[in-house]
Write an enzyme that holds these catalytic residues in place. Sequence first.
Site, mmCIF file in Angstrom:
data_model
loop_
_atom_site.group_PDB
_atom_site.id
_atom_site.type_symbol
_atom_site.label_atom_id
_atom_site.label_comp_id
_atom_site.label_asym_id
_atom_site.label_seq_id
_atom_site.Cartn_x
_atom_site.Cartn_y
_atom_site.Cartn_z
ATOM 1 N N ASN A 176 1.044 -0.853 0.313
ATOM 2 C CA ASN A 176 0.273 -0.210 -0.179
ATOM 3 C C ASN A 176 1.019 1.144 -0.173
ATOM 4 O O ASN A 176 0.643 1.770 0.892
ATOM 5 C CB ASN A 176 -0.478 0.088 1.162
ATOM 6 C CG ASN A 176 -1.683 0.964 1.415
ATOM 7 O OD1 ASN A 176 -2.372 1.198 -0.099
ATOM 8 N ND2 ASN A 176 -2.670 1.740 2.374
ATOM 9 N N ASP A 263 -15.275 5.846 -8.245
ATOM 10 C CA ASP A 263 -13.951 6.761 -7.006
ATOM 11 C C ASP A 263 -13.327 5.250 -6.785
ATOM 12 O O ASP A 263 -13.792 3.863 -5.938
ATOM 13 C CB ASP A 263 -14.455 7.005 -5.851
ATOM 14 C CG ASP A 263 -13.614 7.170 -4.510
ATOM 15 O OD1 ASP A 263 -12.099 6.738 -5.007
ATOM 16 O OD2 ASP A 263 -14.193 7.869 -3.518
ATOM 17 N N GLY A 266 -10.549 2.406 -2.061
ATOM 18 C CA GLY A 266 -10.734 1.071 -0.664
ATOM 19 C C GLY A 266 -10.868 -0.242 -1.974
ATOM 20 O O GLY A 266 -11.442 -1.361 -1.831
ATOM 21 N N ALA A 267 -11.129 -0.149 -3.714
ATOM 22 C CA ALA A 267 -11.090 -0.818 -4.203
ATOM 23 C C ALA A 267 -10.086 -2.315 -4.554
ATOM 24 O O ALA A 267 -10.001 -3.670 -3.992
ATOM 25 C CB ALA A 267 -11.090 -0.726 -5.847
ATOM 26 N N GLY A 268 -8.555 -2.045 -3.874
ATOM 27 C CA GLY A 268 -7.045 -2.574 -3.758
ATOM 28 C C GLY A 268 -7.856 -3.415 -2.358
ATOM 29 O O GLY A 268 -7.457 -4.377 -2.043
ATOM 30 N N ASP A 269 -8.226 -2.455 -1.666
ATOM 31 C CA ASP A 269 -8.573 -3.241 0.124
ATOM 32 C C ASP A 269 -10.070 -4.552 -0.214
ATOM 33 O O ASP A 269 -9.698 -5.107 0.805
ATOM 34 C CB ASP A 269 -9.004 -2.318 1.041
ATOM 35 C CG ASP A 269 -8.010 -0.828 1.107
ATOM 36 O OD1 ASP A 269 -6.635 -1.034 1.584
ATOM 37 O OD2 ASP A 269 -7.956 -0.010 1.173
#
Length: 322
Positions: A176, A263, A266-269
């Site tokens: 990250n 947006d 948070g997509a990777g999370d």
Amino acid sequence: MAAKINSDSSNGLIISFGEMLIDFVPTVSGVSLAEAPGFIKAPGGAPSNVAIAVARLGGKAAFVGKLGDDEFGHMLAGILKDNGVSAEGVNFDKGARTALAFVTLRADGEREFMFYRNPSADMLLTPQELNLQLIKSAKVFHYGSISLIVEPCRSAHLKAMEVAKDAGALLSYDPNLRLPLWPSAEEARKQIMSIWDKADVIKVSDEELQFITQNDIIDDEAAMSLWHNNLKLLLVTLGEKGCRYYTKKFRGAVDAYNVKAVDTTGAGDSFVGALLHKIDEARLKEVLKYACACGAITTTQKGAIPALPNHSQVLTLLNGPN
């Protein structure tokens, strides 16, 4: 005690370690911070996003970190609890504020960051404040690299990893990368790699792959240059192009789902939370399709945590036309 990825993690506790903060997102897309007419307050921080992603999909999750003993800190702890995430591992600091991040959304939905942490409470977590009993109960222990930037949080991070590993947890690492938080690119690369060989599962984005390898080429050779002998699964996420995966025995790719991105925060999370909740080597491609669907849904709404999907939303996308 060797950790395994060949069983569904949905019944085991997934602990996420690191920072939780407030993202301030402009009310309109495609503007600089100075041009923004206003901001939406959104809870965030990659490790806490992962914990909530797990819980929203029906998994057992806990967050370990430190918040300010302030309005925002208590609000964030409340959001964890409201989303079914254990806050037993959360500490409060009376002297430092909860971290803030202003996140601009460019016209394409990609992000730019400005952070307020000098220092923020998450940076001040000490090894002595860790809830070791909670950490020892983890089936999966997930973390990033922001908690490696300064002491005492770095020592707390290393201690928590060691305790989780010794207790048999699967260690999951998503660097990250947030370059503005590091003193230099060289220091970021050095510290990110300093714990590389401890992880069982590593997820990097295409941009992080380029940063770590110092090479613009994104291919199997570049990805496998990051492989280490203890690693069980390496993932490279490619945004709208899906992801590539590598194990000791096989490798492959999974396509992304076509959605209207608003947006990407948070997509990777969301992807990581889904992966850790469902992880199973025998069904890896199926699990990654599920994780990609979670990541895609998360891009369709502003803010990270409000956009994290539940299981039925994921099934709707998986079963619908794509």
